[in-house]
Motif scaffolding. Sequence first.
Motif, short mmCIF file in Angstrom:
data_model
loop_
_atom_site.label_atom_id
_atom_site.label_comp_id
_atom_site.label_asym_id
_atom_site.label_seq_id
_atom_site.Cartn_x
_atom_site.Cartn_y
_atom_site.Cartn_z
N ARG A 63 10.05 3.83 -11.22
CA ARG A 63 10.34 3.99 -9.79
C ARG A 63 11.84 3.97 -9.55
O ARG A 63 12.55 3.13 -10.12
CB ARG A 63 9.68 2.83 -9.04
N ARG A 200 6.23 5.57 7.82
CA ARG A 200 5.22 6.21 6.97
C ARG A 200 3.88 6.05 7.69
O ARG A 200 3.47 4.93 7.98
CB ARG A 200 5.15 5.53 5.60
N GLY A 235 11.35 5.74 0.51
CA GLY A 235 10.26 6.32 -0.28
C GLY A 235 9.89 7.72 0.15
O GLY A 235 9.38 8.52 -0.65
P1 AMP Z 1 4.57 1.99 -1.97
O1 AMP Z 1 4.30 0.52 -1.90
O2 AMP Z 1 4.86 2.54 -3.32
O3 AMP Z 1 3.46 2.74 -1.32
O4 AMP Z 1 5.89 2.23 -1.12
C1 AMP Z 1 6.34 1.36 -0.11
C2 AMP Z 1 6.92 2.16 1.04
O5 AMP Z 1 7.51 1.28 2.00
C3 AMP Z 1 8.00 3.11 0.59
O6 AMP Z 1 7.88 4.35 1.29
C4 AMP Z 1 9.27 2.38 1.00
O7 AMP Z 1 10.35 3.24 1.20
C5 AMP Z 1 8.83 1.67 2.27
N1 AMP Z 1 9.66 0.51 2.54
C6 AMP Z 1 9.59 -0.71 1.94
N2 AMP Z 1 10.55 -1.54 2.40
C7 AMP Z 1 11.25 -0.85 3.33
C8 AMP Z 1 12.36 -1.15 4.16
N3 AMP Z 1 12.96 -2.33 4.12
N4 AMP Z 1 12.82 -0.17 4.99
C9 AMP Z 1 12.22 1.05 5.04
N5 AMP Z 1 11.15 1.38 4.27
C10 AMP Z 1 10.67 0.46 3.42
#
Ligand code: AMP
Length: 352
Positions: A63, A200, A235
């Motif tokens: 990642r 998201r 992400g």
């Molecule tokens: P995943 O757990 O792999 O599905 O991805 C977690 C998602 O949450 C990703 O799209 C990250 O970019 C988003 N995310 C987690 N923490 C933050 C944050 N502090 N600010 C913006 N997006 C976040």
Amino acid sequence: MERIHTKIVKVNENNPEKELIEEGAKLIKDGKLVAFPTETVYGLGANGLDEEAVKKIFIAKNRPQDNPLILHISSVEQIKPLVEEIPKEAKLLMDRFWPGPLTLLFKRSSLVPSIITAGLDTVAIRMPDHPIALELISSSGVPIAAPSANTSGKPSPTSAKHVIEDLYGRIHMVIDGGKTGVGLESTVLDLSCKPPMILRPGGISLEDLKEIIPDVKLDLTILKENKNLTPKSPGQKYRHYAPIADMFVFVGELEGIVKVIKEKAGELIKEGKTVGIMATEETKNRYEEGVVISVGSRKDMATIGHNLFNTIRLFDEKKVDVILAEGVEAHHIGTAIMNRLKKASGGKIIKV
Ligand code: AMP
Ligand code: MG
């Protein structure tokens, strides 16, 4: 990386065997990686307060370091040491939607390692609605950092089989609790901006959130490519959920979609390509050529969400060269489905 022995344990999702979960919790406390089911997709968990353990998540999944992780908790009390403050709106949302597929961003406290937040000043937190996940978190006694338990870029795992395909030999344990329910990841909501913004789309829809925060908006990059805007959630920058096959998504009026997919499939097959068609219950009998898989009924969008990632992986198992997918209407859970299809296809959305 060095090969790790991966232990696979089957656990009853309705009545998790405590001693099996405790084995997983012990691994988490020891700084190891444990994949476990949640109601959205399988997560790859590590002790969220242990920087070295969290580093292993990034290595196992491959990642990018600038993509922050979500911390999973099993009780609201666990939030307090992790954040600066809990805004009033967050309290209302937690009461209404937790445990459930809603991730909230809070101003982080200094207890949260910066590897979790990728250097941002906010931390993402959610309480999953799954007996195994909740038991694992409470038994570990720490917040569990857990992104989806897939190799970065691939479709998220909705069964232990998918986790094993991607991560066998790279993590310490897989807790197999059957198929996940929602099948799409949580909604990520930023309350620190005005109006609050969905970064998201996911299991809790814009329409659901409007009941509590009427002015909530969707980040403009969620459904359309926009070269002038950078997604607020790191992400969302990356190619995600991508099959090995080349993928195209067709949107518009349903009759037009079927007609264009049939024509396109015919052309590709003439060129010697194998074609997969992601159809729906209403249309699956209309296609005469190609590998046709129905993702569910248009009348039951939750089932389409539940089946989506598994269907994308099935086309890869069948080794098709190209996937032609029917789009769905982008409201309620359909917004999250279309966002995943946009990403899976690398933005190749064709309006018919
Ligand atoms: P995943 O757990 O792999 O599905 O991805 C977690 C998602 O949450 C990703 O799209 C990250 O970019 C988003 N995310 C987690 N923490 C933050 C944050 N502090 N600010 C913006 N997006 C976040
Ligand atoms: Mg993911």
